[in-house]
Design an enzyme around this catalytic site. Sequence first.
Site, PDB file in Angstrom:
ATOM      1  N   ASP A 185     106.601  60.495  10.174  1.00  0.00           N
ATOM      2  CA  ASP A 185     106.666  59.909   8.839  1.00  0.00           C
ATOM      3  C   ASP A 185     107.856  58.957   8.836  1.00  0.00           C
ATOM      4  O   ASP A 185     109.005  59.386   8.852  1.00  0.00           O
ATOM      5  CB  ASP A 185     106.863  61.041   7.813  1.00  0.00           C
ATOM      6  N   TRP A 235     110.970  66.243   2.702  1.00  0.00           N
ATOM      7  CA  TRP A 235     109.660  65.625   2.923  1.00  0.00           C
ATOM      8  C   TRP A 235     108.906  66.298   4.063  1.00  0.00           C
ATOM      9  O   TRP A 235     107.693  66.499   3.988  1.00  0.00           O
ATOM     10  CB  TRP A 235     109.792  64.120   3.165  1.00  0.00           C
ATOM     11  N   LYS A 237     109.393  51.859   0.135  1.00  0.00           N
ATOM     12  CA  LYS A 237     110.810  52.099   0.374  1.00  0.00           C
ATOM     13  C   LYS A 237     111.441  50.860   1.010  1.00  0.00           C
ATOM     14  O   LYS A 237     112.470  50.399   0.578  1.00  0.00           O
ATOM     15  CB  LYS A 237     111.019  53.304   1.299  1.00  0.00           C
TER      16      LYS A 237
END
Length: 363
Positions: free
Chosen positions: A174, A104, A198
């Site tokens: 993040d 990511w 999530k």
Amino acid sequence: MSERVFNFSAGPAVLPIPVLEEIQRDMLVLPGAGASILEISHRGKDFVAVLEDAERQLRDLLAIPNNYKVLFLQGGSRLQFSMVPMNLLRGSGKTADYLLTGSWGKKALDEAVKEGATHVCWDGKPHNYDRLPAAGELQLSDNSAYVHITSNETIEGVQFSTEPDVGDTPLVADLSSDFLSRPVPVERYGLIYACAQKNAGPAGVTVVIIRDDLLALGDKSLPGMLLYRNHSENDSCYNTPPTFGVYVVGLIAKWLQEEIGGLASMAERNQEKAALLYDVIDDSDGFYQGHAARECRSLMNVTFRLPSEDLEKSFLQQATERDLCSLAGHRSVGGIRASIYNAMPRAGVEALRDFMQEFRQAN
Ligand SMILES: *Cc1c(COP(=O)(O)O)cnc(C)c1O
């Protein structure tokens, strides 16, 4: 299939049953609103109360200082990969540092290079993103706009347990896959972002926590929807916000506060759950091979491999037969990934642990 399985999906992921029940109970009429949360104006007092409540709950849970704004945006974390450098890097004459600890972070960098000068201050790629930098390994640039990290790499299962030291440079993180899983010292960050699906709610809403001084950056020539300032000045109602998502994030935060007892208590439970699985891996004489180095292991995404792909296939198949579902690793890395977010009950992790032990015995 009418029974709920143990759902180890990496996202969208399991939600707390009390929250699902409250959504169900209030689906036809949000108390006092005369209509459902899906049907009311984002400008009306009932939704404004929902939004203010969600923000207040997050502020309480995370002890967010007053000089930070909380924004509810759309576009997922992927849009944040662009909005961060558009607002904080473009036209600044500075360089943005990216710390790459997994897939990511690399994707975030790929968007940032379109907006200005970037520098990779550490890259875990050569060893397959299995660890974090040691102290002293970071090579920050001289004129840094910010340092970007991914607190938990959802695909590789590598997680920071403390913030790297970046001096006075704004730290941008993040937090998509570990937001609300533990306390976070917000004051150490310039900006935090997390898509909700999530660990904190449904897909469609992304939480951004941004320090006031960074809101002043960002050029008016940017598309209006991409300028943090517009969302801040309009209290997340610059356009129609993701109303249902904001509502559910508020319910999750309330659940964390009232039923779990806050983030420290949640973190303790998450630690215990993860230990159940890592202990099986460590005691398996190499049958289960954990991906992440021990000291960098994620408490949210437990990633491991079996001795062969055939065994992995039958592991996944037999697990599914026992209602232990969505355990396949990300398509880019393979193997097994057990995502054990806040709402995964301990009983689910225990069932997986028992299955892992049995499967090893049988093979
Ligand atoms: C899932 C995830 C993303 C992408 O989120 P989208 O909402 O799909 O854009 C980004 N970063 C991390 C760490 C993630 O886990």
